[in-house]
Structure formats: C-alpha cells, structure tokens
Scaffold this motif. Structure first.
Motif, PDB file in Angstrom:
ATOM      1  N   GLN A   1       6.264   3.397  -3.465  1.00 26.35           N
ATOM      2  CA  GLN A   1       6.569   4.752  -3.013  1.00 26.35           C
ATOM      3  C   GLN A   1       6.215   5.702  -4.150  1.00 26.35           C
ATOM      4  N   THR A   2       5.482   6.775  -3.839  1.00 26.58           N
ATOM      5  CA  THR A   2       5.075   7.717  -4.886  1.00 26.58           C
ATOM      6  C   THR A   2       5.557   9.123  -4.545  1.00 26.58           C
ATOM      7  N   ARG A   3       5.595   9.959  -5.562  1.00 28.99           N
ATOM      8  CA  ARG A   3       6.143  11.302  -5.378  1.00 28.99           C
ATOM      9  C   ARG A   3       5.250  12.169  -4.499  1.00 28.99           C
ATOM     10  N   ASP A   4       3.937  11.956  -4.537  1.00 24.96           N
ATOM     11  CA  ASP A   4       3.062  12.770  -3.679  1.00 24.96           C
ATOM     12  C   ASP A   4       2.792  12.096  -2.340  1.00 24.96           C
ATOM     13  N   GLU A   5       3.417  10.906  -2.118  1.00 26.72           N
ATOM     14  CA  GLU A   5       3.310  10.165  -0.865  1.00 26.72           C
ATOM     15  C   GLU A   5       1.878   9.729  -0.561  1.00 26.72           C
ATOM     16  N   LEU A   6       1.051   9.624  -1.592  1.00 24.49           N
ATOM     17  CA  LEU A   6      -0.303   9.108  -1.457  1.00 24.49           C
ATOM     18  C   LEU A   6      -0.429   7.819  -2.271  1.00 24.49           C
ATOM     19  N   SER A   7      -1.494   7.069  -2.011  1.00 22.09           N
ATOM     20  CA  SER A   7      -1.731   5.791  -2.700  1.00 22.09           C
ATOM     21  C   SER A   7      -0.552   4.851  -2.497  1.00 22.09           C
ATOM     22  N   GLU A   8       0.038   4.895  -1.311  1.00 19.09           N
ATOM     23  CA  GLU A   8       1.186   4.037  -1.004  1.00 19.09           C
ATOM     24  C   GLU A   8       0.764   2.973   0.009  1.00 19.09           C
ATOM     25  N   GLY A   9       1.762   2.441   0.715  1.00 16.73           N
ATOM     26  CA  GLY A   9       1.486   1.504   1.798  1.00 16.73           C
ATOM     27  C   GLY A   9       1.351   0.066   1.382  1.00 16.73           C
ATOM     28  N   ASP A  10       1.568  -0.273   0.094  1.00 13.88           N
ATOM     29  CA  ASP A  10       1.471  -1.660  -0.351  1.00 13.88           C
ATOM     30  C   ASP A  10       2.841  -2.320  -0.342  1.00 13.88           C
ATOM     31  N   LEU A  11       2.898  -3.525   0.218  1.00 14.10           N
ATOM     32  CA  LEU A  11       4.079  -4.370   0.116  1.00 14.10           C
ATOM     33  C   LEU A  11       3.676  -5.568  -0.734  1.00 14.10           C
ATOM     34  N   ILE A  12       4.370  -5.755  -1.864  1.00 15.80           N
ATOM     35  CA  ILE A  12       4.002  -6.774  -2.841  1.00 15.80           C
ATOM     36  C   ILE A  12       5.122  -7.800  -2.928  1.00 15.80           C
ATOM     37  N   CYS A  13       4.771  -9.073  -2.815  1.00 12.48           N
ATOM     38  CA  CYS A  13       5.739 -10.157  -2.964  1.00 12.48           C
ATOM     39  C   CYS A  13       5.561 -10.766  -4.342  1.00 12.48           C
ATOM     40  N   LEU A  14       6.659 -10.822  -5.121  1.00 11.14           N
ATOM     41  CA  LEU A  14       6.616 -11.282  -6.505  1.00 11.14           C
ATOM     42  C   LEU A  14       7.592 -12.435  -6.715  1.00 11.14           C
ATOM     43  N   ASN A  15       7.266 -13.313  -7.660  1.00 10.54           N
ATOM     44  CA  ASN A  15       8.267 -14.286  -8.072  1.00 10.54           C
ATOM     45  C   ASN A  15       9.143 -13.695  -9.172  1.00 10.54           C
ATOM     46  N   ALA A  16      10.066 -14.502  -9.698  1.00  9.51           N
ATOM     47  CA  ALA A  16      11.031 -13.972 -10.672  1.00  9.51           C
ATOM     48  C   ALA A  16      10.366 -13.466 -11.942  1.00  9.51           C
ATOM     49  N   LYS A  17       9.204 -14.021 -12.282  1.00 14.57           N
ATOM     50  CA  LYS A  17       8.511 -13.608 -13.501  1.00 14.57           C
ATOM     51  C   LYS A  17       7.676 -12.349 -13.308  1.00 14.57           C
ATOM     52  N   GLY A  18       7.589 -11.871 -12.052  1.00 20.00           N
ATOM     53  CA  GLY A  18       6.763 -10.703 -11.792  1.00 20.00           C
ATOM     54  C   GLY A  18       5.333 -11.050 -11.427  1.00 20.00           C
ATOM     55  N   ASP A  19       5.046 -12.340 -11.203  1.00 21.50           N
ATOM     56  CA  ASP A  19       3.707 -12.736 -10.769  1.00 21.50           C
ATOM     57  C   ASP A  19       3.523 -12.392  -9.295  1.00 21.50           C
ATOM     58  N   GLU A  20       2.385 -11.829  -8.959  1.00 25.15           N
ATOM     59  CA  GLU A  20       2.107 -11.459  -7.569  1.00 25.15           C
ATOM     60  C   GLU A  20       1.795 -12.710  -6.746  1.00 25.15           C
ATOM     61  N   LEU A  21       2.588 -12.914  -5.687  1.00 25.77           N
ATOM     62  CA  LEU A  21       2.350 -14.027  -4.774  1.00 25.77           C
ATOM     63  C   LEU A  21       1.403 -13.619  -3.657  1.00 25.77           C
ATOM     64  N   TRP A  22       1.601 -12.406  -3.138  1.00 23.95           N
ATOM     65  CA  TRP A  22       0.677 -11.842  -2.155  1.00 23.95           C
ATOM     66  C   TRP A  22       0.927 -10.351  -2.031  1.00 23.95           C
ATOM     67  N   LYS A  23      -0.047  -9.652  -1.440  1.00 23.95           N
ATOM     68  CA  LYS A  23       0.069  -8.214  -1.224  1.00 23.95           C
ATOM     69  C   LYS A  23      -0.432  -7.884   0.181  1.00 23.95           C
ATOM     70  N   PHE A  24       0.322  -7.020   0.871  1.00 18.65           N
ATOM     71  CA  PHE A  24      -0.074  -6.543   2.196  1.00 18.65           C
ATOM     72  C   PHE A  24      -0.278  -5.042   2.128  1.00 18.65           C
ATOM     73  N   HIS A  25      -1.444  -4.588   2.564  1.00 17.88           N
ATOM     74  CA  HIS A  25      -1.720  -3.153   2.585  1.00 17.88           C
ATOM     75  C   HIS A  25      -1.622  -2.669   4.029  1.00 17.88           C
ATOM     76  N   SER A  26      -0.675  -1.784   4.290  1.00 16.37           N
ATOM     77  CA  SER A  26      -0.416  -1.338   5.658  1.00 16.37           C
ATOM     78  C   SER A  26      -1.338  -0.195   6.061  1.00 16.37           C
ATOM     79  N   GLY A  27      -1.418   0.023   7.384  1.00 13.44           N
ATOM     80  CA  GLY A  27      -2.203   1.131   7.914  1.00 13.44           C
ATOM     81  C   GLY A  27      -3.692   0.843   7.896  1.00 13.44           C
TER      82      GLY A  27
END
Length: 447
Positions: free
Chosen positions: A188-214
């Motif tokens: 979520q960003t203050r100008d409401e642009l460059s958003e729409g990403d849902l990121i799944c992370l493990n406990a260490k912060g490693d990206e498991l997968w990313k979904f870009h909506s819209g």
C-alpha cells in the motif's frame, strides 16, 4: 619516566595488576600511594590516566621494597599462604559442584531458536521487518517502494477493523499447512500507485511467491488501466485439505472495476471474478453445511449505486457481476457467482451521498452474517442460505432521519415500521435473467 620496552609482560589496567598480585584493586592503589608500587601512567600522572605495569617489576618490588615495609605492618601484606590456597581452590570447588548438579538435576531447557515464529511486523521506509513474539527481528523484505505506507498506517487499519480478519493488509498464518508461519503482505502506498502486489514471505523475509492483481480490461466501450490496489484480504482453508486458500479484492485506481481473486497456498490462481464497482470486505462461510466454505463479499455496484452481496464458491469460479452498457464486462461473462444480491436504499442515505456501499461483514454466533451499510448505518442480516433474516436500524440512522425531518426534507418522524420493515421486501436477487425479490441462489439444498 620513559616506559621500559617489556611488551611481553605488560599489564594494562588495575584489574590485571590486581589479578597478578592476587589482591583487589583498592589494595593496589593503596600500595602505590603508601609503598611505591611500580605503576606507570601512559598520559601524565592524573588519577584517571591509563595505568601500566610490568610483571617482573612487580615481582621484584614484592621481594625487596614491599618486604621491608611488611615488617610491623602484616595487615597490608598479601594474604597468608593458607588463605591463598583456599582462594585458589574456590574455582575448582565451584566446578565440582556445577558438574554434580548437571548430573543430578534435570537439564535446564535450552531455547530453541527454531521456535521463534513471526508474530508482528514493523515498517522501516520501504522495508517490511518481520518480528517474533518478543519484538526481535527474524527477517526483512525490501519492497523497493519509497512511498510505502508507514507502520502506523498499516496498523491503524488493523486496529480500526471490527474483526480480527477484516481489512488487514498483513496476515501472519500457517498458509501452507506445514507448521510454519508465513507472512502475506499487500503493498500500500501513499499515492495509491505502484500497488496491487500480494507477497508471501517466510519467517526470514524470503519471497515464496508474488501475485500481481488487476490488469488492463475493457468494460463497455472503455478500457481501464492496470492500476489496482488491494482493498481487502483474507485466508482460510476452504476445502479442508489443511492448506489455506487466499482471497482478496483489488480495486482499480482511481475508478472501478474490482477484481476478486482466489489463490492457492502456492500463489496459483484458482478463481477470478469482476464486480462493476468495489468490494470492501470478504469472509469465508460454509453456506450449505457441506463442510466446505464459500466466499461472501460485500461491495458496491456502480450501475445501481447500491450495496451488493456476492457469494462465490471454491476453486474454478470465473465471471462478472450482472450489469449492462458501460458497466458490463467485455471479456468476462455475467455469472460465476452462487448469488448476487442488491440491498435497498433509503431516502435518508440518498440525501447524504449518491452511492451507498457496505462498511463490512459481521459473522454472528448463530451462523448468520450481517452487512453493515456505510451511509445509512443499517444492518442487513442474512441466514447461511442467503435469505434475509431482517433489517436492523441504528442510532446513527435515527439521528440522520431526525436531522432531515427537522429540516423539513422528510415528511414523517422516524418509525421502524415506516422506514425499516419495508426494506425487507426490497432486497433483490439476480436469477440469471433479471432482478427478483424471490431469494435465488445456486446453493445445494441444506438437509
């Protein structure tokens, strides 16, 4: 006085000097003052200057100068031999006691660092920091977004929600059913642009997968840009296989439509639905008592300017809301839902705002759920089979009515029978062809 070049036997502090002489530091200082203990100062002669001494000088001083002073002043001398032996034996005695305790008593529980699981988060600029229950960092993920919401903005949304799962943009759950907590993070960003990403992370912060909506999508004769932001997010084990499904709504910015997405625990798309308006909240409910949960969303239909309720099944749904003209999807067919319901408006909310949408969905202990409208502040309560139980008023609605009645904009004073009960007959269901007051769903019969 120049320091002798004796680096191999140099002592660099009162502590080291005292240890060599086997006395305390105060005794060393007294010996220096009264008996000339050979101590050198690295910088001047001030009391706080760094002290130096040499083992051979100290030993020679003990054998000569100090022994001369010892005569008649034994109290200031080194401890007697017997006492020295006793003091030297203390560490050995302590080691023996500790060893015995280790053998006799149960072992103290060791802290297993693998038990540290995600429990909280903080935002530092563009970075999500994952924290354990003690507030200690476990890992981090840099979104690369310079205008990411602050930690306060993320957590204010969480606090303002009336449900633990409502309108959250950070979820900490065992998504994959493997006993480990994952973190779902919606940008979520203050100008409401460059958003729409849902990121799944493990406990260490490693990206498991990313979904870009819209996506870029036409409705009527207009094509809407791929600028979307996630408006609500939740996760639940819909089919009972031990792994959670994720469902989220993503709103076009700055207009409409809205995309509802169903994802597997691995981020794979399982369903997609488009509403010509918005979706503010979603919950998972077993509507037909078959042990599998359905998704119920509450939103706004822009064509009708009314609050709507959308019920969707599990994996495989694909479709769009029942609309026409410029509000009709050019790519997705009408359908794909179990039920699509429009909630009636009141003359009060029409004077407040051109559109009426829901604020949230509230699950009740009796299995029913309520849709709470944003402007009129009314509760529309539905049974699990999606038939209406009743409509409930609120003090907020009564105050709004009183305001307009006092201004002469409504003809009658507030009455539940006059303003609330008639709404129960104005709830509309889409039956595949048009709108009807007869409850119409694709639910399996409840036995």
């Amino acid at each position: 006085m120049a320091e002798p070049e004796k680096a191999d036997n140099k002592l660099r502090s009162w502590k080291e000097i005292a240890a060599h002489l086997r006395v305390d530091e105060r005794t060393c200082a007294r010996w220096e003052k009264n008996f000339g203990l050979p101590v050198h100062r690295a910088q001047g002669e001030g009391k706080k200057s760094r002290v130096l001494a040499y083992r051979d000088e100290l030993d020679a001083w003990l054998q000569t100068t100090f022994r001369n002073h010892q005569k008649g002043a034994n109290a200031t001398a080194r401890p007697p031999r017997g006492r020295r032996i006793w003091l030297w034996s203390l560490p050995i005695l302590a080691a023996v006691i500790i060893g015995a305790l280790v053998l006799i008593l149960p072992k103290w529980p060791e802290r297993d660092l693998s038990d540290r699981v995600p429990a909280d988060f903080r935002i530092e600029g563009s970075v999500l920091v994952i924290l354990d229950g003690a507030g200690e960092p476990l890992g981090s993920y840099d979104t690369g977004l310079p205008n990411l919401w602050s930690e306060k903005e993320y957590k204010d949304i969480s606090i303002s929600s009336n449900r633990p799962l409502g309108l959250l943009y950070v979820l900490i759950r065992d998504i994959q059913g493997d006993g480990r907590q994952e973190v779902l993070f919606a940008t979520q960003t203050r100008d409401e642009l460059s958003e729409g990403d849902l990121i799944c992370l493990n406990a260490k912060g490693d990206e498991l997968w990313k979904f870009h909506s819209g996506r870029e999508l036409p409705f009527g004769t207009k094509t809407y840009s791929p600028d979307y932001r996630i408006s609500c997010l939740d996760a639940s084990d819909l089919d009972g296989d031990g792994r959670m499904e994720i469902f989220l709504a993503s709103q076009h910015y700055p207009e409409w439509p809205c995309q509802i997405s169903l994802l597997s625990s691995d981020g794979i798309s399982l369903g997609e639905y488009w509403n010509s308006g918005s979706v503010n909240d979603m919950v998972a409910v077993d509507l037909d008592a078959d042990g599998r949960k359905e998704i119920v969303g509450a939103g706004l239909n822009n064509e009708y300017r009314k609050a709507c309720v959308i019920a969707l099944g599990g994996a495989g749904f694909r479709g769009a809301s029942p609309n026409s003209g410029e509000f009709r999807s050019a790519e997705f067919p009408t359908g794909g839902h179990i039920a699509y319901i429009l909630l009636p408006r009141t003359e009060i909310d029409r004077m407040e705002y051109p559109y009426e949408g829901p604020e949230d969905i509230r699950l009740l202990a009796n299995g029913n759920f309520q849709v709470f409208t944003h402007i009129s502040r009314l509760f529309f309560e539905f049974r699990p089979d999606l038939t209406l139980q009743h409509v409930l008023s609120s003090h907020a609605f009564e105050l709004l009515h009183q305001k307009y009645y006092s201004a002469g904009k409504v003809p009658k004073p507030y009455s539940e029978q006059e303003y609330i009960k008639p709404l129960e007959k104005e709830v509309l269901y889409f039956d595949g062809q048009g709108w009807t007051t007869t409850p119409t769903t694709k639910l399996k019969p409840i036995h």
